[in-house]
Design a protein around this motif. Structure first.
Motif, mmCIF file in Angstrom:
data_model
loop_
_atom_site.group_PDB
_atom_site.id
_atom_site.type_symbol
_atom_site.label_atom_id
_atom_site.label_comp_id
_atom_site.label_asym_id
_atom_site.label_seq_id
_atom_site.Cartn_x
_atom_site.Cartn_y
_atom_site.Cartn_z
ATOM 1 N N PRO A 262 0.823 -1.208 0.000
ATOM 2 C CA PRO A 262 0.000 0.000 0.000
ATOM 3 C C PRO A 262 0.857 1.257 0.000
ATOM 4 O O PRO A 262 1.861 1.326 0.701
ATOM 5 N N HIS A 263 0.464 2.229 -0.779
ATOM 6 C CA HIS A 263 1.219 3.464 -0.861
ATOM 7 C C HIS A 263 0.918 4.332 0.362
ATOM 8 O O HIS A 263 -0.158 4.262 0.957
ATOM 9 N N ARG A 264 1.890 5.125 0.712
ATOM 10 C CA ARG A 264 1.815 5.942 1.914
ATOM 11 C C ARG A 264 1.710 7.420 1.564
ATOM 12 O O ARG A 264 2.015 7.839 0.448
ATOM 13 N N VAL A 265 1.298 8.191 2.556
ATOM 14 C CA VAL A 265 1.195 9.636 2.379
ATOM 15 C C VAL A 265 2.527 10.212 1.915
ATOM 16 O O VAL A 265 2.584 11.102 1.058
ATOM 17 N N SER A 266 3.629 9.687 2.445
ATOM 18 C CA SER A 266 4.956 10.190 2.080
ATOM 19 C C SER A 266 5.261 10.018 0.599
ATOM 20 O O SER A 266 6.120 10.719 0.061
ATOM 21 N N ASP A 267 4.568 9.081 -0.079
ATOM 22 C CA ASP A 267 4.818 8.846 -1.501
ATOM 23 C C ASP A 267 4.294 9.971 -2.381
ATOM 24 O O ASP A 267 4.800 10.171 -3.491
ATOM 25 N N VAL A 268 3.261 10.669 -1.939
ATOM 26 C CA VAL A 268 2.589 11.632 -2.826
ATOM 27 C C VAL A 268 2.485 13.038 -2.239
ATOM 28 O O VAL A 268 2.082 13.962 -2.937
ATOM 29 N N MET A 269 2.840 13.231 -0.989
ATOM 30 C CA MET A 269 2.626 14.537 -0.355
ATOM 31 C C MET A 269 3.541 15.602 -0.964
ATOM 32 O O MET A 269 4.596 15.303 -1.540
ATOM 33 N N THR A 270 3.133 16.833 -0.811
ATOM 34 C CA THR A 270 3.943 17.983 -1.217
ATOM 35 C C THR A 270 4.835 18.372 -0.049
ATOM 36 O O THR A 270 4.347 18.641 1.048
ATOM 37 N N LEU B 188 5.655 20.092 11.146
ATOM 38 C CA LEU B 188 5.202 19.987 9.763
ATOM 39 C C LEU B 188 6.248 19.326 8.871
ATOM 40 O O LEU B 188 7.405 19.748 8.827
ATOM 41 N N ASP B 189 5.820 18.276 8.132
ATOM 42 C CA ASP B 189 6.674 17.593 7.159
ATOM 43 C C ASP B 189 6.247 17.880 5.727
ATOM 44 O O ASP B 189 7.035 17.761 4.794
ATOM 45 N N GLY B 190 4.969 18.207 5.543
ATOM 46 C CA GLY B 190 4.446 18.428 4.203
ATOM 47 C C GLY B 190 2.943 18.616 4.258
ATOM 48 O O GLY B 190 2.357 18.789 5.331
ATOM 49 N N VAL B 191 2.325 18.566 3.089
ATOM 50 C CA VAL B 191 0.872 18.692 2.971
ATOM 51 C C VAL B 191 0.397 17.698 1.929
ATOM 52 O O VAL B 191 1.066 17.480 0.915
ATOM 53 N N ILE B 192 -0.753 17.092 2.171
ATOM 54 C CA ILE B 192 -1.367 16.216 1.173
ATOM 55 C C ILE B 192 -2.752 16.747 0.851
ATOM 56 O O ILE B 192 -3.502 17.168 1.746
ATOM 57 N N SER B 193 -3.082 16.769 -0.428
ATOM 58 C CA SER B 193 -4.372 17.285 -0.887
ATOM 59 C C SER B 193 -5.166 16.176 -1.557
ATOM 60 O O SER B 193 -4.659 15.077 -1.796
ATOM 61 N N ARG B 194 -6.409 16.487 -1.881
ATOM 62 C CA ARG B 194 -7.215 15.514 -2.609
ATOM 63 C C ARG B 194 -6.559 15.159 -3.945
ATOM 64 O O ARG B 194 -6.571 14.007 -4.380
ATOM 65 N N GLY B 195 -5.987 16.170 -4.601
ATOM 66 C CA GLY B 195 -5.312 15.917 -5.863
ATOM 67 C C GLY B 195 -4.139 14.962 -5.714
ATOM 68 O O GLY B 195 -3.887 14.126 -6.586
ATOM 69 N N ASP B 196 -3.417 15.073 -4.594
ATOM 70 C CA ASP B 196 -2.294 14.166 -4.355
ATOM 71 C C ASP B 196 -2.772 12.722 -4.252
ATOM 72 O O ASP B 196 -2.094 11.797 -4.707
ATOM 73 N N LEU B 197 -3.935 12.525 -3.623
ATOM 74 C CA LEU B 197 -4.457 11.170 -3.460
ATOM 75 C C LEU B 197 -4.783 10.528 -4.805
ATOM 76 O O LEU B 197 -4.778 9.303 -4.930
ATOM 77 N N LEU B 198 -5.075 11.353 -5.799
ATOM 78 C CA LEU B 198 -5.436 10.826 -7.112
ATOM 79 C C LEU B 198 -4.222 10.472 -7.958
ATOM 80 O O LEU B 198 -4.369 9.906 -9.048
ATOM 81 N N LYS B 199 -3.025 10.793 -7.489
ATOM 82 C CA LYS B 199 -1.823 10.514 -8.270
ATOM 83 C C LYS B 199 -1.625 9.029 -8.553
ATOM 84 O O LYS B 199 -0.975 8.660 -9.542
ATOM 85 N N VAL B 200 -2.183 8.163 -7.683
ATOM 86 C CA VAL B 200 -2.009 6.722 -7.916
ATOM 87 C C VAL B 200 -2.656 6.288 -9.226
ATOM 88 O O VAL B 200 -2.262 5.279 -9.819
ATOM 89 N N PHE B 201 -3.647 7.066 -9.704
ATOM 90 C CA PHE B 201 -4.320 6.691 -10.944
ATOM 91 C C PHE B 201 -3.515 7.097 -12.179
ATOM 92 O O PHE B 201 -3.948 6.857 -13.307
#
Length: 231
Positions: A5-13, A130-143
């Protein structure tokens, strides 16, 4: 991306714009406009997240700018009226901030966003820094994962595990995120599990399972599944 499973760290800004607790209203608006974001983390001096200021926190100032609310509105909208009078981040922010850790799965981050009705989550470490930010758009990167990568993961993590010795080779084709599985297998009871596992591969949009079980009496194939399922 590697297999899930992919993690927040994989796609966060990781390059994040934020403000301090004393940041002024106009500075907050200017920073949102400059960076095209709808919310900003509010930080203490050591980088610890203490709240979030969003566009929704700023709007009451405009809403109540030229009118005095009636008694009923004052009772119903007391928090918004307080924000309408606010001049700095610590008076505007929603606190405590809704956050997520970098090692959380994307599914966990999506659930937090849905339950808390937020579009962005500050990503913090164990100390709340704070390490970063994740958005709804980031969650869609897996597609955006290539179809070939998805097919390789399905082969390695699903098909080779569930059907190590199929009656005939199981063929996997992924087109625009939709996985199609064809072939004959000796254990039909595993086919529904295969569909669930393929559907759970991050980046898969749908599953078209055409696997069949080898007939035990006549030698002919018995269709087990021929359906398209959305992910």
């Amino acid at each position: 991306m590697d297999s899930g499973p992919h993690r927040v760290s994989d796609v966060m800004t990781r390059a994040v714009v934020a403000v301090g607790r004393k940041a002024l209203f106009k500075d907050i608006v200017e920073r949102m406009q400059q960076w095209n974001v709808g919310a900003l983390p509010v930080l203490e001096g050591d980088g610890r997240v203490i709240g979030v200021v969003s566009e929704a926190d700023l709007l009451p100032k405009e809403e109540f700018r030229d009118r005095d609310p009636d008694r009923s509105t004052r009772l119903r909208r007391l928090p918004d009226l307080a924000k309408a009078a606010a001049v700095c981040a610590e008076e505007l922010m929603s606190s405590p901030a809704v956050t997520v850790h970098a090692d959380a799965t994307l599914a966990e981050a999506a659930r937090i966003m849905a339950l808390k009705r937020v579009k962005r989550l500050p990503v913090v470490n164990a100390e709340g820094v704070l390490d970063g930010v994740i958005s709804r758009g980031d969650l869609l990167k897996v597609f955006l994962r290539p179809d070939n990568d998805l097919a390789d993961e399905i082969r390695r993590d699903v098909v080779d595990v569930l059907f190590p010795a199929p009656v005939e080779p199981v063929h996997i084709m992924v087109t625009d995120g939709v996985a199609t599985l064809t072939g004959r297998v000796g254990d039909p009871e595993r086919i529904p599990l295969a569909v669930r596992l393929v559907r759970g591969v991050e980046g898969i949009v749908g599953v078209d399972c055409r696997l069949t079980a080898a007939g035990s009496d006549s030698g002919s194939d018995e269709p087990v599944a021929d359906s398209r399922r959305t992910g």
